[in-house]
Motif scaffolding. Structure first.
Motif: not given
Length: 641
Positions: A325-354
């Protein structure tokens, strides 16, 4: 040192957990071969390019086909459309927030609760918070005074739901908590308690994982809790992980995926009929290979995109296919998924793109707590909620200043940084979830059923049966186990909590042996060790518990000193199974992965041969300080027969 000739072949047991994952594994491999080879990402602003709710991967799409399902879908859409059309912007924005309030009752007037709530929320109690901010949900904690006993929790839940349904927009709350079991348990005894995820990973039984989640979900719903922030889908490949550890099912992506899917099914079983809860699978995109706690810092995961697809993504893909029913985001950097340095919670490439585009998820995304340091290091508290929404999140959990966050989202809409359509997209998902999971139809707890459901004899017996499959016999070189059930003098000692030693001693003593217990503290000093060693010289056997021994050198020193006495010593790791890496000379060793009562009872049953140990290590255990040197491999486990 590994003894492969003693190790069981763990794969037949693991096949039960992995069978459910076979099709999903094929999908993951297809994604690896056919997906993008570079950094994930999408174009667009303010989240307007998100897929409309109701796509093939939304939870509603997993419903049974047929006229009844179609009728339910149509009714749901009508209700959601009508509610959304009637809401003001302020009410819509309120639905995006989940927070906590102090107190055992919705309208508490207890002076300390009122003072805490005024400081935290600017209101006197939870009822006023719901009415002022039109909240989408609340979250319960022990430290906020929400848990006294099951009947009290049910009354609190009903009071908060009355506040929500008695004020505009008349939408029931998501009432949430973190009931992972094991080290993260909010609703305690008399609720049925399980040993947690890694213990279930040691059994490898998908049916057991599903049943444990079903029982937990039923008991939570009985006290009015409608969403559980579980299961944990993180693949714990880092023994030094300070925040996940035994909260994970293990280090094998396929094992974790199969058990994650089983628990999603279990938690949500009967939810639409008021008998289960929404599963909130966490922490996307994967918190299993971190050495920093995101509560206090910003972890960095250095996996490549290909590694993420093979290691971290499979459990989330499995959860999606199972209808989480829901997925919780984590507050962590994943440079290969988003090189901006934003944590996943604030990353459009991660939450939307992936998550939304590559994995095809269109359900509710909830952030981890926005009070945590991992999401507050780069942007102001007023920016974080807006950036999370733009990234693709729907529910904003525990902002450090609710009034600031609420008004920041309103201001973002007024300025055009967010569109009202973007807000509507999230609110539609939230409303759909509430209707789909039976919260709209059955928002209240039945006070007459609380005592019948919570901690029932049937549930307790199931918990013990499930836990008996988890205890792992890691080493039994001298054939010390099983212990003789009569005439023995046994010293039970160790570290961790004092209650662990006392509770285990009581269970050992129930086997008609003479028992002495001596708690050694979390990190025993030389004087304490000397006292325990003196007591051990009068015993026929010593049972010593450890808990996160790698962080407390005194625990290994205690074990080594006891071994030096020549008295047979049985060590038991009651938390992470990596402890034996700190005292590799231990000749007889068990892993229970937990110190809850059913885990200690199972340990006692194994000690005396009443249960044949059948658990296997769900992680690789390295030598302490040398993660490249394997002491015991994934899947290792011994038995008596």
């Amino acid at each position: 040192m590994v003894h492969p000739h003693h190790a069981r072949n763990a794969r037949p047991r693991r096949a039960r957990a992995l069978a459910a994952f076979a099709v999903l594994a094929g999908l993951t491999l297809a994604a690896c071969s056919g997906g993008a080879s570079g950094t994930a990402g999408t174009s667009g602003t303010a989240g307007e390019r998100e897929t409309a709710p109701g796509s093939s991967h939304s939870p509603s799409a997993t419903s049974q086909a047929g006229p009844t399902a179609n009728d339910d879908d149509a009714e749901r859409r009508r209700w959601v459309d009508a509610r959304l059309a009637e809401m003001t912007l302020e009410e819509k924005v309120g639905q995006l927030f989940v927070t906590y309030a102090y107190g055992e009752t919705a309208g508490t007037t207890r002076p300390q609760d009122v003072a805490n709530n005024q400081e935290w929320l600017g209101v006197n109690n939870g009822r006023e918070a719901v009415e002022r901010y039109h909240l989408g949900g609340v979250i319960y904690f022990g430290w906020s005074g929400n848990f006294a006993d099951p009947a009290q929790v049910a009354r609190l839940s009903n009071g908060l739901q009355r506040a929500a349904l008695g004020s505009s927009p008349e939408v029931p709350l998501l009432i949430t908590t973190d009931q992972e079991h094991g080290v993260i348990t909010r609703l305690g005894a008399p609720a049925t308690l399980f040993p947690g995820s890694m213990a279930l990973g040691a059994s490898g039984r998908a049916d057991d994982a599903r049943e444990a989640a079903r029982i937990s979900g039923e008991e939570l719903r009985a006290v009015g809790i409608t969403m559980d922030h579980a299961p944990v889908a993180d693949v714990n490949v880092n023994p030094a992980n300070p925040v996940i550890g035994v909260r994970s099912f293990g280090s094998d992506p396929q094992l974790v995926a199969g058990l994650t899917a089983a628990q999603v099914e279990g938690y949500q079983a009967g939810a639409a009929q008021g008998g289960g809860v929404v599963a909130s699978t966490k922490h996307f995109p994967g918190h299993g290979d971190t050495d920093v706690d995101s509560h206090t810092g910003l972890p960095v995961v250095d996996h490549s995109l290909a590694e993420w697809r093979l290691t971290d993504a499979p459990p989330f893909r499995a959860a999606i296919e199972a209808g989480t029913g829901a997925i919780m985001s984590g507050h962590l950097q994943f440079p290969a998924l988003d090189p901006s340095g934003d944590p996943a919670t604030l990353s459009r490439p991660i939450l939307t793109g992936l998550l939304r585009e590559e994995l095809g998820y269109d359900g509710v995304v909830i952030t981890d707590s926005l009070k945590m340091a991992g999401v507050r290091q780069t942007y102001a508290d007023s920016e974080v909620p807006v950036r999370a929404l733009r990234a693709g999140a729907d529910l904003l959990l525990m902002p450090p200043d609710l009034d600031l966050a609420y008004n920041a989202v309103l201001q973002a809409v007024a300025s055009g940084e967010l569109t009202e359509d973007r807000v509507d997209t999230s609110v539609r998902r939230i409303l759909t979830l509430k209707h789909e999971q039976g919260i709209v139809e059955q928002p209240y707890a039945d006070l007459d059923r609380v005592s019948e459901v919570v901690g029932s004899t049937e549930h307790e017996e199931a918990a013990q049966r499930i836990t008996d499959h988890t205890t792992t016999l890691v080493r039994n070189e001298d054939g010390v186990l099983p212990l003789a059930a009569e005439g023995q003098s046994v010293l039970v000692t160790g570290a961790g909590s004092g209650s662990t030693v006392e509770n285990l001693a009581a269970r050992v003593g129930a086997r008609d042996v003479s028992v002495t217990s001596r708690y050694a503290g979390t990190d025993p000093d030389d004087a304490t060790i000397a006292q325990v060693v003196a007591a051990a010289r009068d015993a026929d056997a010593v049972v010593v518990t450890t808990s996160n021994a790698g962080a407390s050198p005194g625990q290994a020193a205690l074990v080594d000193a006891l071994i030096a006495t020549g008295v047979p010593v049985v060590t038991i790791a009651t938390d992470v199974p990596y402890d034996i890496g700190s005292y590799p000379d231990a000749a007889t060793h068990l892993a229970t992965y937990s110190s809850v009562p059913v885990a200690l009872e199972s340990a006692a049953r194994v000690l005396f041969g009443e249960v044949d140990p059948s658990g296997t290590l769900p992680v690789t255990v390295p030598v302490a300080g040398d993660p490249a040197q394997t002491l015991f491999p994934l899947g290792h486990g011994l038995g008596y027969r």
